[in-house]
Design a protein around this motif. Structure first.
Motif, PDB file in Angstrom:
ATOM      1  N   ASP A   8       2.465  -2.326   4.319  1.00 41.87           N
ATOM      2  CA  ASP A   8       3.489  -1.399   3.833  1.00 41.87           C
ATOM      3  C   ASP A   8       4.835  -2.108   3.761  1.00 41.87           C
ATOM      4  N   ASP A  16       0.840  -1.198   0.000  1.00 42.31           N
ATOM      5  CA  ASP A  16       0.000   0.000   0.000  1.00 42.31           C
ATOM      6  C   ASP A  16       0.875   1.248   0.000  1.00 42.31           C
ATOM      7  N   HIS A  17       2.008   1.146   0.675  1.00 39.21           N
ATOM      8  CA  HIS A  17       2.925   2.289   0.789  1.00 39.21           C
ATOM      9  C   HIS A  17       4.356   1.745   0.895  1.00 39.21           C
ATOM     10  N   LYS A  23       3.261   3.836  -7.521  1.00 40.40           N
ATOM     11  CA  LYS A  23       3.357   3.305  -6.164  1.00 40.40           C
ATOM     12  C   LYS A  23       3.481   4.465  -5.176  1.00 40.40           C
ATOM     13  N   ASN A  24       2.756   4.391  -4.097  1.00 42.73           N
ATOM     14  CA  ASN A  24       2.803   5.426  -3.068  1.00 42.73           C
ATOM     15  C   ASN A  24       4.118   5.269  -2.300  1.00 42.73           C
ATOM     16  N   SER A  25       5.150   5.962  -2.748  1.00 44.85           N
ATOM     17  CA  SER A  25       6.483   5.773  -2.175  1.00 44.85           C
ATOM     18  C   SER A  25       7.063   7.103  -1.710  1.00 44.85           C
ATOM     19  N   CYS A  26       7.985   7.016  -0.767  1.00 44.77           N
ATOM     20  CA  CYS A  26       8.510   8.243  -0.161  1.00 44.77           C
ATOM     21  C   CYS A  26       9.930   8.043   0.362  1.00 44.77           C
ATOM     22  N   ASP A  77       8.252   2.973   1.891  1.00 52.05           N
ATOM     23  CA  ASP A  77       9.190   3.983   2.403  1.00 52.05           C
ATOM     24  C   ASP A  77      10.607   3.490   2.176  1.00 52.05           C
TER      25      ASP A  77
END
Length: 286
Positions: A184, A136-137, A162-165, A139
Motif C-alpha cells: 500500500d 494495492d491501496h 486505483k483503490n484510493s481513499c 490512502d
C-alpha cells in the motif's frame, strides 16, 4: 529600521525578556530580532537550523514569551510585521484595478508552476509513479487546505481504478493508517511538513508496512524524515494567509502530474475504469 519592526509588541517583548533568557534562548531571540520578516515564513525546524540551536530551545522561548506554541508566536509576529497588501503576490498595490491585479496574480501563478517543475526531482518522481501504479491501496492524508488536495487526489485516482481513499476525520485517518499493509502507499500532503495529525497517521502507516510518499514545501520537515519518497512543492505564506492559492496550485499540479503519469502507466486499464466510473454517476446529472 522600519517603524513596524521597531514598535511591534512581539519584538518589544523579546527585547524586554532578553536579560532573563539562557544563552541558547538569547541566540535564537537575537536571530528573530535580526530576521523577523523571514521567521514568519519558517517552520520551527527551519528556525532552529538557521539559528543553530535545538527545536526545544525555540519552543521554550515561545513559552517564556507567554505564547502557547510556535504557531501562536508566529501569528503574533506576523501581526506586527505584515501589512494587508504585502500579503499578496507580485506586489499588488492598493490602487491596482482588476485588470492589473489579474496580470500580477496570473504572472505570479505561472512563476509558481515553473518553480514547482524545477523542484521535482526526476528520480523521486519516477519512484512515486512506480509505487502508485503497483499499489494495492492508496490512502491520502492531509488536514485543512491540504485535506482538500488529498480529497481531490483520492477522487482522481479512484476514477482510474486505483483503490484510493481519503477521510477528513483524523481519528478515522489514524485507524485506516494502522490497517495499511505492505504494497500500500500512504500519501501525506502538508505545506509545512509539520502537521501533527498527518505525521501521526503516516507514522502508523509506516509501522504497518506501507510506502510513504510526502508532498510538502519544506525539505527539512518531520514529514520528509518519515517518507520513503519526497516530492517538493512551492509555498511561501505567513500565518495570516492560512493557505494561499500558490500553495494549492503547487500541490494540485504535483497531484495532476502523478495522476496523468499513473494513468499512462496503466494504459487501457485506466481508460476502462474511467468509463465505468463515469457511467456510474451519469444518472446524477440533470
Amino acid at each position: 529600521m522600519d517603524n513596524v519592526l521597531e514598535n511591534g509588541k512581539t519584538l518589544l517583548s523579546i527585547r524586554g525578556h532578553m536579560s532573563g533568557l539562557t544563552k541558547k534562548e538569547q541566540k535564537v531571540a537575537q536571530y528573530i530580532l535580526e530576521h523577523a520578516q523571514e521567521v514568519i515564513y519558517q517552520s520551527v525546524t527551519e528556525l532552529a537550523e538557521r539559528a543553530d540551536i535545538g527545536e526545544t530551545t525555540v519552543l521554550r522561548l515561545c513559552r517564556k514569551l507567554k505564547f502557547n506554541g510556535f504557531q501562536d508566536f508566529k501569528l503574533s509576529l506576523a501581526q506586527d510585521l505584515v501589512k494587508p497588501f504585502e500579503r499578496l503576490p507580485m506586489e499588488v498595490a492598493e490602487g491596482d484595478d482588476p485588470v492589473t491585479i489579474s496580470q500580477k496574480l496570473i504572472s505570479s501563478h505561472y512563476q509558481i508552476l515553473e518553480q514547482t517543475h524545477e523542484l521535482l526531482q526526476p528520480g523521486e518522481l519516477n519512484r512515486a509513479v512506480d509505487a502508485l501504479i503497483r499499489a494495492d491501496h492508496i490512502d491520502f492524508y492531509g488536514v485543512g487546505s491540504s485535506g482538500f488536495a488529498a480529497m481531490q487526489a483520492a477522487s482522481t485516482f479512484m476514477r482510474m481504478g486505483k483503490n484510493s481513499c481519503y477521510t477528513a476525520d483524523t481519528h478515522f485517518q489514524a485507524m485506516k493508517a494502522a490497517l495499511m499493509k505492505p504494497g500500500d502507499v500512504a500519501v501525506g500532503i502538508s505545506i509545512t511538513g509539520s502537521t501533527k495529525d498527518t505525521i501521526d497517521s503516516l507514522t502508523l502507516a509506516r509501522k504497518a508496512g506501507a510506502t510513504i510518499l510526502a508532498i510538502t514545501s519544506n525539505a527539512r520537515s518531520p514529514i520528509v524524515k518519515l517518507a520513503d519518497i519526497v516530492l517538493l512543492t512551492v509555498a511561501r505564506e505567513n500565518p495570516f494567509q492560512g493557505s494561499s492559492m500558490s500553495s494549492k496550485l503547487s500541490q494540485m499540479t504535483v497531484i495532476d502530474v502523478l495522476s496523468v503519469a499513473v494513468s499512462l502507466g496503466m494504459k487501457d486499464e485506466a481508460f476502462k475504469y474511467r468509463e465505468t466510473t463515469a457511467k456510474s454517476i451519469a444518472n446524477k446529472m440533470i
